[in-house]
Design an enzyme around this catalytic site. Structure first.
Site, PDB file in Angstrom:
ATOM      1  N   CYS A 379       0.831  -1.206   0.000  1.00 16.48           N
ATOM      2  CA  CYS A 379       0.000   0.000   0.000  1.00 16.48           C
ATOM      3  C   CYS A 379       0.872   1.265   0.000  1.00 16.48           C
ATOM      4  O   CYS A 379       1.447   1.610  -1.023  1.00 16.48           O
ATOM      5  CB  CYS A 379      -0.991  -0.028   1.151  1.00 16.48           C
ATOM      6  N   HIS A 509      -3.627  -5.007   0.521  1.00 16.87           N
ATOM      7  CA  HIS A 509      -3.116  -5.539   1.785  1.00 16.87           C
ATOM      8  C   HIS A 509      -3.198  -7.065   1.775  1.00 16.87           C
ATOM      9  O   HIS A 509      -4.062  -7.652   2.435  1.00 16.87           O
ATOM     10  CB  HIS A 509      -3.916  -4.969   2.956  1.00 16.87           C
ATOM     11  N   GLU A 511      -1.475  -9.157   3.224  1.00 12.66           N
ATOM     12  CA  GLU A 511      -1.201  -9.788   4.534  1.00 12.66           C
ATOM     13  C   GLU A 511      -2.485 -10.217   5.231  1.00 12.66           C
ATOM     14  O   GLU A 511      -2.467 -11.124   6.068  1.00 12.66           O
ATOM     15  CB  GLU A 511      -0.410  -8.822   5.427  1.00 12.66           C
TER      16      GLU A 511
HETATM   17  N1  GLN Z   1      -1.906   6.825   2.967  1.00 10.30           N
HETATM   18  C1  GLN Z   1      -2.001   6.076   1.763  1.00 10.30           C
HETATM   19  C2  GLN Z   1      -3.339   6.240   1.096  1.00 10.30           C
HETATM   20  O1  GLN Z   1      -4.281   6.643   1.706  1.00 10.30           O
HETATM   21  C3  GLN Z   1      -1.716   4.610   1.998  1.00 10.30           C
HETATM   22  C4  GLN Z   1      -2.711   3.941   2.895  1.00 10.30           C
HETATM   23  C5  GLN Z   1      -2.265   2.591   3.358  1.00 10.30           C
HETATM   24  O2  GLN Z   1      -1.084   2.278   3.284  1.00 10.30           O
HETATM   25  N2  GLN Z   1      -3.178   1.791   3.842  1.00 10.30           N
HETATM   26  O3  GLN Z   1      -3.467   5.941  -0.055  1.00 10.30           O
END
Ligand code: GLN
Length: 536
Positions: A379, A509, A511
């Site tokens: 992410c 994500h 994970e």
């Molecule tokens: N802050 C980043 C976004 O909002 C990444 C968010 C995250 O890593 N879950 O896109």
């Protein structure tokens, strides 16, 4: 009709109630039963989505986009069964709904009270799971018996047990039996008092699961049975495990906990050994070696902030037959001293929000690229990798994410990562936060495609910002491989480097979907690459 298994906690928090609940879930599924699991959190937040990692640890996201308690992560890892919005209730969400109904006039001028209005709402939410026709609904109550906030939830469980009947419900109380080192004695008193508290509100626990650091002898167990009014064979010991939390299903099975539950419900199902879990524990206990993975984050000092990431890394290790040591590295310290990254076999940048530590993470992504260290970006980790690549390979020195414009007090010169709304071609398609399962099409021949072994995949998301499509051509010209694209909204889901042992990042994500007995393919391949580097 569904049967109910209620799990409460006594004496202190942090006993691993979620892991115990998840382990029980595993044992029931192993007996061929269908289950649903639900966590009740007595705090007043509507959901943990807005809570700081300092307060709450990781926010666990389900396929249907609910931001939930991290115990749901344990449920999924142990049972292999997806949870959903329905699997997490908070006091805040209960009050919220009741007050909305009150404002709408649904209660026809009645006086709104804890009992029956709040308790009915709680029971209604739990019983909604009956529609899915499971054999058993496992309900875990967060917090400790005696908490003011938990009272109405206990009251609701008492009522629910009355409604469905004694034969269709079982109360399991997870408690702590301390060993007082100075006196060299095990103490049962805190458990007695906690059970007394339960009885005060009309709940008689059927089973005691005693968390302890030492062995408990017969005398202690008999005492607990007598004082707590629980049959002797229903006082179970859950001693601290030596190697891994994944031993707990096996431990509880040996103690006969699933047998007790099935007997209570008069369900006859043959006992089946947990073969894959036994094999797993053998692997965990006999690793071929250890690989060190640097997790470069903002909350690296917190145990629970990257819970699922750490677990997924360990799972990747199980697949390789290696122990993974997750080395917590504060992003801010990497910035001035990236060479510390030479001490690890792989670098992972987890998700995150806010500008703090960003430059350190970007530096870590660069170091992994230049020094050919296996890299997995998650992410925000993908966004760091893209910014780094744009700056140092594509010559876009002012590359950045617009997420940090405000905190930095300046607009990004090259907004290579920005909001969907800021991108003309996808403007009409997006909401603000992308939450829950999203599809991704992988490009054949890439490392991502190799790992997944499929063209179409789905992973869970929780973010607002995206790779800016107007920079795609420049990034690709520089040599960045865009290995995964969202087929519905046309944004970048995965990137990688071709000329590197293993450098992959994903906007999702992954994970959240890894299981010990079924490690996630990306973590599996990442650790395999780290092992390769380690063995040189
Ligand atoms: N802050 C980043 C976004 O909002 C990444 C968010 C995250 O890593 N879950 O896109």
């Amino acid at each position: 009709m569904a049967k109910y298994l209620f799990i409460t906690g006594g004496v202190v928090s942090s006993l691993g109630k979620g892991i115990t609940a998840a382990s029980i879930g595993r044992l029931l599924i192993n007996r061929g039963l269908s289950i649903r699991m639900l966590k009740m959190d007595p705090y007043l937040n509507v959901d943990p989505g807005t809570m700081s990692p300092y307060q709450h640890g990781e926010v666990y996201v389900t396929d249907d986009g609910a931001e939930t308690d991290l115990d749901l992560g344990h449920y999924e890892r142990y049972t292999g069964q997806p949870t959903s919005q329905k699997s997490n209730i908070t006091a805040g969400s209960i009050y919220w709904d009741v007050l909305h109904k009150e404002r709408r006039g649904d209660y026809l001028g009645g006086t709104i009270q804890m009992i029956p209005h709040i308790s009915d709402e709680i029971k209604g939410r739990i019983r909604a799971l009956e529609k899915e026709n499971p054999d058993i609904i496992v309900v875990e109550l967060g917090g400790t018996v005696g908490d003011i906030e938990g009272l109405i939830f206990l009251e609701s469980l008492r009522q629910l047990a009355l409604e469905v009947g004694r034969d269709n419900s079982i109360f399991i109380h997870l408690t702590y039996v301390p060993f007082i080192a100075a006196a060299k004695e095990v103490k049962t008193k805190p458990t007695q008092q906690s059970v007394a508290k339960l009885r005060e509100i009309g709940i008689m626990p059927d089973v005691l699961v005693c968390r302890t650091e030492v062995d408990l002898d017969r005398e202690h167990l008999d005492k607990l049975s007598l004082f707590c009014n629980v049959p002797k064979d229903c006082v179970i010991v859950e001693k601290d495990v030596e190697t891994s939390i994944y031993e707990i299903p096996l431990m509880l099975q040996r103690a006969g906990l699933d047998e007790i539950v099935l007997n209570r419900f008069r369900i006859a199902r043959p006992a089946v050994p947990l073969k894959d879990w036994e094999k797993l524990i053998q692997t965990i206990k006999n690793p071929a070696g250890t690989v060190r993975i640097g997790v470069v984050g903002k909350y690296s000092e917190l145990q629970d902030a990257y819970k699922s990431i750490y677990e997924a890394l360990y799972h990747g290790g199980y697949a390789a037959g290696y122990k993974v040591e997750a080395v917590k590295m504060a992003a801010e310290e990497i910035e001035g001293n990236p060479a510390v990254l030479d001490t690890v076999d792989g670098i992972l940048i987890p998700g995150g929000f806010g500008v703090r530590g960003m430059e350190g993470k970007i530096r870590a992504a660069q170091y992994a690229r230049e020094n050919r260290i296996p890299f997995l970006g998650i992410c925000l980790g993908l966004q760091c990798a893209v910014i780094e690549f744009a700056r140092n390979v594509c010559g876009l020195a002012g590359a950045d994410s617009t997420e940090f414009d405000e905190e930095r007090g300046a607009k990004a010169e090259h907004p290579v990562v920005c909001l969907m709304e800021e991108q003309v071609d996808v403007r009409e398609k997006g909401g603000t936060m992308r939450l829950g399962a999203c599809p991704c099409s992988l490009v054949e021949g890439t490392k991502a495609y190799e790992a997944y072994g499929a063209k179409q995949i789905s992973e869970r998301h929780r973010h607002r910002y995206e790779v800016n499509n107007s920079y795609r051509a420049q990034l690709e010209e520089g040599g960045l491989v865009l290995s995964g694209i969202n087929p519905d909204i046309g944004v970048v889901e995965m990137i990688e480097l071709a000329d590197h042992p293993w450098y992959v990042a994903t906007q999702a994500h992954p994970e959240l979907k890894s299981q010990p007995v079924k490690p996630h393919p990306l973590f599996k391949e990442f650790i395999a690459a780290a092992v390769k580097r380690h063995e040189g």
